[in-house]
Design a protein around this motif. Structure first.
Motif, mmCIF file in Angstrom:
data_model
loop_
_atom_site.group_PDB
_atom_site.id
_atom_site.type_symbol
_atom_site.label_atom_id
_atom_site.label_comp_id
_atom_site.label_asym_id
_atom_site.label_seq_id
_atom_site.Cartn_x
_atom_site.Cartn_y
_atom_site.Cartn_z
ATOM 1 N N GLU A 2 6.769 -63.992 25.686
ATOM 2 C CA GLU A 2 6.174 -63.797 27.002
ATOM 3 C C GLU A 2 6.881 -64.659 28.049
ATOM 4 O O GLU A 2 7.089 -64.226 29.189
ATOM 5 C CB GLU A 2 4.676 -64.090 26.966
ATOM 6 C CG GLU A 2 3.961 -63.825 28.253
ATOM 7 C CD GLU A 2 4.046 -62.380 28.750
ATOM 8 O OE1 GLU A 2 3.840 -62.176 29.962
ATOM 9 O OE2 GLU A 2 4.310 -61.460 27.951
ATOM 10 N N ARG A 62 10.006 -62.812 28.876
ATOM 11 C CA ARG A 62 9.705 -61.622 29.675
ATOM 12 C C ARG A 62 9.429 -61.992 31.134
ATOM 13 O O ARG A 62 9.924 -61.346 32.052
ATOM 14 C CB ARG A 62 8.507 -60.880 29.082
ATOM 15 C CG ARG A 62 8.245 -59.504 29.714
ATOM 16 C CD ARG A 62 6.956 -58.867 29.228
ATOM 17 N NE ARG A 62 5.767 -59.513 29.727
ATOM 18 C CZ ARG A 62 5.339 -59.484 30.994
ATOM 19 N NH1 ARG A 62 6.028 -58.856 31.905
ATOM 20 N NH2 ARG A 62 4.234 -60.108 31.344
ATOM 21 N N ARG A 63 8.659 -63.050 31.335
ATOM 22 C CA ARG A 63 8.285 -63.444 32.695
ATOM 23 C C ARG A 63 9.391 -64.171 33.458
ATOM 24 O O ARG A 63 9.559 -63.962 34.657
ATOM 25 C CB ARG A 63 7.057 -64.367 32.674
ATOM 26 C CG ARG A 63 5.787 -63.684 32.296
ATOM 27 C CD ARG A 63 4.624 -64.644 32.422
ATOM 28 N NE ARG A 63 3.432 -64.087 31.794
ATOM 29 C CZ ARG A 63 2.241 -64.638 31.863
ATOM 30 N NH1 ARG A 63 2.056 -65.766 32.544
ATOM 31 N NH2 ARG A 63 1.218 -64.082 31.260
ATOM 32 N N VAL A 110 1.251 -69.054 30.678
ATOM 33 C CA VAL A 110 1.508 -68.128 29.566
ATOM 34 C C VAL A 110 0.538 -68.420 28.425
ATOM 35 O O VAL A 110 -0.078 -67.505 27.869
ATOM 36 C CB VAL A 110 2.981 -68.230 29.088
ATOM 37 C CG1 VAL A 110 3.183 -67.506 27.763
ATOM 38 C CG2 VAL A 110 3.921 -67.684 30.161
#
Length: 172
Positions: A29, A32-33, A53
């Motif tokens: 994550e 991804r961010r 997150v």
């Protein structure tokens, strides 16, 4: 799970996922961010960016557990305080926390990290680390003690699955 980088957490988590667990991975994550650690955002900002997150992963964990899913959190949980906080989250959501400790010697972890570093720009689980980083992180890691019931990972996912099944029988 409780283990340092290169200890086999993602490999085990993926095996548990194949066995029906839902897998949550903060590192994926983060990638991804925010992109690549140290390239797309500065190295000193990891913990600042990781905090929201982890908060979102905890919310997703609660939702999945409340819906009756088995979940594995693919994360290192380095301190007793962090492990206690996440265990409390699991219990509040109606789940049963099971801690899996992944001990592995530095040399083996460093060999894995060196190979993994080559994929760091494309693999969200391959955050690039130096050996100095790995040694520094080891100094901040507190392995589970007898006060924290846990399963010691022997490198065989089937052993973990068997231990989880055995734990369920005793809790029933």
């Amino acid at each position: 799970m409780s283990g340092l980088q290169g200890s086999g957490k993602t490999t085990l988590a993926r095996a548990l996922e194949k066995a029906g667990f839902r897998r949550l991975c903060p590192d994926e994550e983060m990638f991804r961010r925010y992109g690549h650690y140290g390239r797309d955002f500065p190295r000193g900002q990891f913990r600042i960016r990781e905090a929201p997150v982890l908060k979102d992963i905890a919310l997703e964990l609660k939702e999945l557990l409340a819906a009756g899913h088995e979940v594995v959190v693919d994360h290192g949980f380095w301190t007793p305080e962090e492990r206690a906080q996440w265990a409390a989250t699991v219990v509040k959501a109606g789940g049963e926390p099971i801690l899996i400790y992944l001990p592995l010697p530095h040399e083996v972890r460093w060999d894995r990290i060196r190979r993994r570093n080559e994929q760091s720009l494309v693999d969200p689980n391959s955050i690039e680390f130096s050996e100095e980083d790995l040694l520094r992180h080891a100094g901040r890691f507190t392995p589970p003690t007898d006060d924290e019931p846990h399963i010691v990972y022997d490198g065989q996912p089937d052993s973990v699955l068997a231990a989880i099944q055995l734990s369920r029988r005793f809790d029933a």
